[in-house]
Design an enzyme around this catalytic site. Sequence first.
Site, PDB file in Angstrom:
ATOM      1  N   PHE A  33     -15.549   2.441   7.224  1.00 47.27           N
ATOM      2  CA  PHE A  33     -14.209   2.874   6.830  1.00 47.27           C
ATOM      3  C   PHE A  33     -13.978   2.796   5.326  1.00 47.27           C
ATOM      4  CE2 PHE A  33     -13.921  -1.592   8.290  1.00 47.27           C
ATOM      5  CZ  PHE A  33     -13.417  -2.211   7.157  1.00 47.27           C
ATOM      6  N   ASN A  48      -1.813  -0.362   7.102  1.00 45.70           N
ATOM      7  CA  ASN A  48      -1.205  -1.632   7.525  1.00 45.70           C
ATOM      8  C   ASN A  48      -0.303  -2.235   6.453  1.00 45.70           C
ATOM      9  OD1 ASN A  48      -3.203  -2.492   5.818  1.00 45.70           O
ATOM     10  ND2 ASN A  48      -4.320  -3.690   7.334  1.00 45.70           N
ATOM     11  N   HIS A  98      -1.675  -5.586   1.494  1.00 45.53           N
ATOM     12  CA  HIS A  98      -2.892  -6.371   1.376  1.00 45.53           C
ATOM     13  C   HIS A  98      -2.534  -7.746   0.840  1.00 45.53           C
ATOM     14  CE1 HIS A  98      -6.878  -7.676   0.010  1.00 45.53           C
ATOM     15  NE2 HIS A  98      -6.250  -8.085  -1.075  1.00 45.53           N
ATOM     16  N   LYS A 103       0.833  -1.204   0.000  1.00 44.00           N
ATOM     17  CA  LYS A 103       0.000   0.000   0.000  1.00 44.00           C
ATOM     18  C   LYS A 103       0.875   1.266   0.000  1.00 44.00           C
ATOM     19  CE  LYS A 103      -3.637  -2.480   2.527  1.00 44.00           C
ATOM     20  NZ  LYS A 103      -4.663  -2.377   3.598  1.00 44.00           N
ATOM     21  N   TYR A 146     -12.093  -3.309  -3.217  1.00 40.86           N
ATOM     22  CA  TYR A 146     -12.647  -3.343  -1.863  1.00 40.86           C
ATOM     23  C   TYR A 146     -14.164  -3.448  -1.840  1.00 40.86           C
ATOM     24  CZ  TYR A 146      -8.124  -2.391   0.356  1.00 40.86           C
ATOM     25  OH  TYR A 146      -6.835  -2.482   0.831  1.00 40.86           O
ATOM     26  N   GLU A 159      -8.967 -11.141  -7.546  1.00 43.91           N
ATOM     27  CA  GLU A 159      -8.088  -9.976  -7.436  1.00 43.91           C
ATOM     28  C   GLU A 159      -6.997  -9.976  -8.507  1.00 43.91           C
ATOM     29  OE1 GLU A 159      -8.876  -9.225  -2.657  1.00 43.91           O
ATOM     30  OE2 GLU A 159      -6.984 -10.115  -3.273  1.00 43.91           O
ATOM     31  N   THR A 170      -4.700  -8.130  10.668  1.00 40.99           N
ATOM     32  CA  THR A 170      -5.121  -6.867  10.035  1.00 40.99           C
ATOM     33  C   THR A 170      -4.714  -5.661  10.867  1.00 40.99           C
ATOM     34  OG1 THR A 170      -6.986  -7.972   8.997  1.00 40.99           O
ATOM     35  CG2 THR A 170      -7.111  -5.585   9.155  1.00 40.99           C
ATOM     36  N   ARG A 219       3.292  -6.746   9.347  1.00 36.83           N
ATOM     37  CA  ARG A 219       2.545  -5.715  10.091  1.00 36.83           C
ATOM     38  C   ARG A 219       3.026  -5.617  11.531  1.00 36.83           C
ATOM     39  NH1 ARG A 219      -3.221  -7.609   7.561  1.00 36.83           N
ATOM     40  NH2 ARG A 219      -3.218  -6.329   5.664  1.00 36.83           N
ATOM     41  N   ARG A 264      -0.683 -14.798   4.221  1.00 35.89           N
ATOM     42  CA  ARG A 264      -1.448 -14.125   5.283  1.00 35.89           C
ATOM     43  C   ARG A 264      -0.715 -14.214   6.620  1.00 35.89           C
ATOM     44  NH1 ARG A 264      -6.297 -11.214   4.288  1.00 35.89           N
ATOM     45  NH2 ARG A 264      -7.234 -12.151   6.136  1.00 35.89           N
TER      46      ARG A 264
HETATM   47  P1  CMP Z   1      -6.850  -5.128   3.790  1.00 37.78           P
HETATM   48  O1  CMP Z   1      -6.214  -6.469   3.963  1.00 37.78           O
HETATM   49  O2  CMP Z   1      -6.357  -4.299   2.664  1.00 37.78           O
HETATM   50  O3  CMP Z   1      -8.412  -5.333   3.618  1.00 37.78           O
HETATM   51  C1  CMP Z   1      -9.367  -4.384   4.038  1.00 37.78           C
HETATM   52  C2  CMP Z   1      -8.729  -3.243   4.740  1.00 37.78           C
HETATM   53  O4  CMP Z   1      -9.614  -2.435   5.459  1.00 37.78           O
HETATM   54  C3  CMP Z   1      -7.764  -3.750   5.764  1.00 37.78           C
HETATM   55  O5  CMP Z   1      -6.638  -4.297   5.125  1.00 37.78           O
HETATM   56  C4  CMP Z   1      -7.542  -2.519   6.627  1.00 37.78           C
HETATM   57  O6  CMP Z   1      -6.482  -1.716   6.119  1.00 37.78           O
HETATM   58  C5  CMP Z   1      -8.850  -1.783   6.443  1.00 37.78           C
HETATM   59  N1  CMP Z   1      -9.588  -1.793   7.681  1.00 37.78           N
HETATM   60  C6  CMP Z   1     -10.115  -2.848   8.292  1.00 37.78           C
HETATM   61  N2  CMP Z   1     -10.732  -2.471   9.423  1.00 37.78           N
HETATM   62  C7  CMP Z   1     -10.567  -1.131   9.514  1.00 37.78           C
HETATM   63  C8  CMP Z   1     -10.962  -0.171  10.454  1.00 37.78           C
HETATM   64  N3  CMP Z   1     -11.661  -0.503  11.543  1.00 37.78           N
HETATM   65  N4  CMP Z   1     -10.604   1.106  10.225  1.00 37.78           N
HETATM   66  C9  CMP Z   1      -9.906   1.443   9.116  1.00 37.78           C
HETATM   67  N5  CMP Z   1      -9.503   0.555   8.192  1.00 37.78           N
HETATM   68  C10 CMP Z   1      -9.831  -0.707   8.403  1.00 37.78           C
END
Ligand code: CMP
Length: 144
Positions: free
Chosen positions: A58, A113, A116, A10, A50, A127, A92, A103, A86
Site C-alpha cells: 500500500f 483514517n 497520523h 491527513k 513513510y 518525525e 489503524t 477514527r 495513540r
Molecule cells: P498511519 O498511522 O499514517 O501509518 C501508516 C498508514 O498506512 C496507516 O496510518 C494507514 O493509513 C496506512 N495503511 C496501513 N495498512 C493499510 C492497508 N492495508 N491498506 C491501506 N493503507 C494502509
Amino acid sequence: PLERTFLAIKPDGVQRKLVGEIIRRFETKGFTLVGLKILNVSRELAEQHYDVHKERPFFAGLVEFITSGPVVAMVWEGEGVVSSARKIIGATNPLAAEPGTIRGDFGINIGRNLIHGSDAIETAQREIALWFKEEEIANWEPTL
Ligand code: CMP
C-alpha cells in the site's frame, strides 16, 4: 515524563472539516500544542515520513493520498503524550477502532483514517525533526 509527539491530520480530515474537532480532543485532554501548520506535502517528505512502509503493497497509495491535499502537521507536548495520543486516535483500521476514538467516531476506511500519530518516542523525535524546523516550535508551559 514530559514527551512530544507528532500528529498529522491527513487530507481526508482537512477536507471533511474535522480539524477543529480533532484539535479540541487533544486540547481538552490537557496536552499542550507547541507546533502547528498546514501544508501541501511534497512527494519527498511523504516518502521519508513513510519510509518504514516502503516495501508494503500500500506504500504507493499511501504516498499518493498524503500528497493529494493539505495536511495539518502538529507537535503536542505532555506527560505520556505519545501513547495517550495513540489511544485518542484509535486503531489503524477505523472499522476496528473503538467508538470515542477519532477514527472510531469519524472513519471507516483504513487508507483514509484521518490522522497520523507517532508510534513511539523515538519515532516522534524523528518525525518532528522531519516536519518542523526548530524555530517553528513554540516552547511554552501551561501555568495551571
Ligand atoms: P498511519 O498511522 O499514517 O501509518 C501508516 C498508514 O498506512 C496507516 O496510518 C494507514 O493509513 C496506512 N495503511 C496501513 N495498512 C493499510 C492497508 N492495508 N491498506 C491501506 N493503507 C494502509
